[in-house]
Structure formats: structure tokens, C-alpha cells
Design a protein around this motif. Structure first.
Motif, PDB file in Angstrom:
ATOM      1  N   LYS A  64       0.922  -1.166  -0.066  1.00 31.75           N
ATOM      2  CA  LYS A  64      -0.130   0.040   0.007  1.00 31.75           C
ATOM      3  C   LYS A  64       0.705   1.221  -0.071  1.00 31.75           C
ATOM      4  CE  LYS A  64      -4.109  -1.864   0.066  1.00 31.75           C
ATOM      5  NZ  LYS A  64      -5.217  -1.468  -0.912  1.00 31.75           N
ATOM      6  N   GLN A  65       1.900   1.351   0.829  1.00 29.42           N
ATOM      7  CA  GLN A  65       2.869   2.328   1.081  1.00 29.42           C
ATOM      8  C   GLN A  65       4.141   1.885   1.324  1.00 29.42           C
ATOM      9  OE1 GLN A  65       1.649   5.445   3.568  1.00 29.42           O
ATOM     10  NE2 GLN A  65       3.480   6.475   3.338  1.00 29.42           N
ATOM     11  N   ASN A  66       5.236   2.458   0.508  1.00 28.79           N
ATOM     12  CA  ASN A  66       6.391   2.081   0.742  1.00 28.79           C
ATOM     13  C   ASN A  66       7.446   3.316   0.964  1.00 28.79           C
ATOM     14  OD1 ASN A  66       7.051   2.487  -2.207  1.00 28.79           O
ATOM     15  ND2 ASN A  66       8.958   1.544  -1.605  1.00 28.79           N
ATOM     16  N   ASN A  67       8.303   3.230   2.044  1.00 28.07           N
ATOM     17  CA  ASN A  67       9.203   4.250   2.263  1.00 28.07           C
ATOM     18  C   ASN A  67      10.502   3.430   2.731  1.00 28.07           C
ATOM     19  OD1 ASN A  67       7.617   6.645   2.141  1.00 28.07           O
ATOM     20  ND2 ASN A  67       6.646   6.171   4.033  1.00 28.07           N
ATOM     21  N   VAL A  68      11.352   3.690   1.682  1.00 21.01           N
ATOM     22  CA  VAL A  68      12.856   3.024   1.815  1.00 21.01           C
ATOM     23  C   VAL A  68      13.738   4.145   2.307  1.00 21.01           C
ATOM     24  CG1 VAL A  68      14.672   1.745   0.625  1.00 21.01           C
ATOM     25  CG2 VAL A  68      12.309   1.281   0.036  1.00 21.01           C
ATOM     26  N   PHE A  69      14.363   3.775   3.236  1.00 21.74           N
ATOM     27  CA  PHE A  69      15.500   4.879   4.050  1.00 21.74           C
ATOM     28  C   PHE A  69      16.825   4.068   3.865  1.00 21.74           C
ATOM     29  CE2 PHE A  69      12.734   7.900   5.687  1.00 21.74           C
ATOM     30  CZ  PHE A  69      11.563   7.345   5.654  1.00 21.74           C
ATOM     31  N   LEU A  70      17.869   4.876   3.708  1.00 17.46           N
ATOM     32  CA  LEU A  70      19.270   4.386   3.531  1.00 17.46           C
ATOM     33  C   LEU A  70      19.866   5.042   4.550  1.00 17.46           C
ATOM     34  CD1 LEU A  70      18.829   4.568   0.202  1.00 17.46           C
ATOM     35  CD2 LEU A  70      19.932   2.358   0.838  1.00 17.46           C
ATOM     36  N   SER A  71      20.894   4.244   5.339  1.00  9.59           N
ATOM     37  CA  SER A  71      21.649   5.041   6.286  1.00  9.59           C
ATOM     38  C   SER A  71      22.815   4.037   6.618  1.00  9.59           C
ATOM     39  CB  SER A  71      21.015   5.121   7.908  1.00  9.59           C
ATOM     40  OG  SER A  71      21.881   5.651   8.712  1.00  9.59           O
ATOM     41  N   TYR A  72      24.109   4.464   7.044  1.00  9.59           N
ATOM     42  CA  TYR A  72      25.412   3.721   7.428  1.00  9.59           C
ATOM     43  C   TYR A  72      25.476   3.704   8.918  1.00  9.59           C
ATOM     44  CZ  TYR A  72      26.932   2.748   2.588  1.00  9.59           C
ATOM     45  OH  TYR A  72      27.197   2.392   1.535  1.00  9.59           O
ATOM     46  N   PRO A  73      25.687   2.633   9.397  1.00  6.36           N
ATOM     47  CA  PRO A  73      26.152   2.825  10.976  1.00  6.36           C
ATOM     48  C   PRO A  73      27.555   3.502  10.857  1.00  6.36           C
ATOM     49  CG  PRO A  73      26.702   0.495   9.785  1.00  6.36           C
ATOM     50  CD  PRO A  73      25.884   1.325   8.982  1.00  6.36           C
ATOM     51  N   LEU A  74      27.776   4.088  11.776  1.00  2.51           N
ATOM     52  CA  LEU A  74      29.176   4.891  12.175  1.00  2.51           C
ATOM     53  C   LEU A  74      30.209   4.057  12.657  1.00  2.51           C
ATOM     54  CD1 LEU A  74      27.691   8.311  13.452  1.00  2.51           C
ATOM     55  CD2 LEU A  74      28.473   7.659  11.124  1.00  2.51           C
ATOM     56  N   LYS A  75      31.449   3.899  12.154  1.00  2.00           N
ATOM     57  CA  LYS A  75      32.568   3.454  12.647  1.00  2.00           C
ATOM     58  C   LYS A  75      33.270   3.992  13.693  1.00  2.00           C
ATOM     59  CE  LYS A  75      36.354   0.399  11.555  1.00  2.00           C
ATOM     60  NZ  LYS A  75      37.216  -0.036  10.266  1.00  2.00           N
ATOM     61  N   MET A  76      33.279   3.343  14.957  1.00  2.00           N
ATOM     62  CA  MET A  76      33.739   4.143  15.986  1.00  2.00           C
ATOM     63  C   MET A  76      35.155   3.344  16.352  1.00  2.00           C
ATOM     64  SD  MET A  76      31.286   6.275  16.420  1.00  2.00           S
ATOM     65  CE  MET A  76      31.281   7.067  17.954  1.00  2.00           C
ATOM     66  N   LYS A  77      35.723   3.830  17.566  1.00  2.00           N
ATOM     67  CA  LYS A  77      36.990   3.192  18.009  1.00  2.00           C
ATOM     68  C   LYS A  77      37.002   1.927  18.338  1.00  2.00           C
ATOM     69  CE  LYS A  77      39.272   7.429  19.367  1.00  2.00           C
ATOM     70  NZ  LYS A  77      39.900   8.324  20.495  1.00  2.00           N
ATOM     71  N   ASN A  78      35.697   1.625  18.893  1.00  2.00           N
ATOM     72  CA  ASN A  78      35.579   0.164  19.326  1.00  2.00           C
ATOM     73  C   ASN A  78      34.200  -0.478  19.093  1.00  2.00           C
ATOM     74  OD1 ASN A  78      33.726   2.014  20.621  1.00  2.00           O
ATOM     75  ND2 ASN A  78      33.581   1.393  22.704  1.00  2.00           N
ATOM     76  N   GLY A  79      33.946  -0.368  17.677  1.00  2.00           N
ATOM     77  CA  GLY A  79      33.036  -0.875  16.910  1.00  2.00           C
ATOM     78  C   GLY A  79      31.861   0.091  16.341  1.00  2.00           C
ATOM     79  N   TYR A  80      30.790  -0.262  15.968  1.00  2.00           N
ATOM     80  CA  TYR A  80      29.772   0.635  15.435  1.00  2.00           C
ATOM     81  C   TYR A  80      28.686   1.127  15.910  1.00  2.00           C
ATOM     82  CZ  TYR A  80      32.051  -1.311  11.115  1.00  2.00           C
ATOM     83  OH  TYR A  80      32.784  -1.786  10.090  1.00  2.00           O
TER      84      TYR A  80
END
Length: 115
Positions: A64-80
Motif C-alpha cells: 500500500k505504501q513504501n518508504n525506503v530509507f538508507l543509512s550507514y552505521p558509524l564506525k567508532m573506535k570500539n565498534g559501530y
């Protein structure tokens, strides 16, 4: 990069599944698994990364309705870490019929990709 893309696609599918309907409250998981988003083209530029995607509805349901969002996790010193910034893909539409394909595009600015 594949791990990030996988997370990205899972996020997009989770958002997409909320919009599926056949006038029922409970949509069978086997039908949801027939809806996919595939990256057709990834183009890296100075300003960021452009994505061309294809949403394929192989289910028996109308989206009925689609909303596709994109995002990247941020890489930190001890993971994401989660990234609060996301981009709404262009080309989202209403009432995507069974067996229908929809092209989507999105652009992620480079300054979002580097912490």
C-alpha cells in the motif's frame, strides 16, 4: 562494505514490510520474504555515494505504501554506532501490485559516511 549494505537492506525491508496489506492484520512471513530490494548500481563520487535499487514485489500482496530509507552505521573506535541520519530513497510509490518492480535511487553524502 557488504556488511554495511546488508544492514542497510535489512533496515529498508523492515520499513517496507510495515506497509504491506491484503486487508488483513497478520501478513504471513512467507509473503514478506518474497519482497526484495536489490542494489543495481553503486557509484562513488567526490560528494558521496549514489545508489540505484530495484524493489521487486513477488508476493501476492499489494504494498500500500513504501518508504525506503538508507543509512550507514558509524564506525567508532570500539565498534559501530547507530547513525541518526538517513536518506529517503526517491521513487517510492503507493500500491505496488504483485509482480511489479519499482526503481529507487538514493544519494548518501560523503560527510555522513565519515565520523
Amino acid at each position: 562494505m557488504n556488511r554495511k549494505l546488508g544492514i542497510l537492506v535489512l533496515l529498508a525491508l523492515a520499513i517496507l514490510f510495515v506497509g504491506c496489506s491484503k486487508e488483513e492484520d497478520n501478513v504471513p512471513l512467507r509473503e514478506l520474504e518474497k519482497i526484495s530490494i536489490n542494489v543495481i548500481k553503486e557509484q562513488k563520487m567526490k560528494q558521496g555515494i549514489s545508489y540505484e535499487m530495484e524493489l521487486v514485489n513477488k508476493s501476492d500482496l499489494t504494498i500500500k505504501q513504501n518508504n525506503v530509507f538508507l543509512s550507514y552505521p558509524l564506525k567508532m573506535k570500539n565498534g559501530y554506532s547507530d547513525n541518526k541520519f538517513k536518506v529517503l530513497a526517491e521513487g517510492n510509490k503507493l500500491n505496488i501490485k504483485p509482480k511489479q518492480k519499482v526503481k529507487l535511487t538514493a544519494f548518501l553524502p560523503l560527510n555522513w559516511l565519515v565520523p
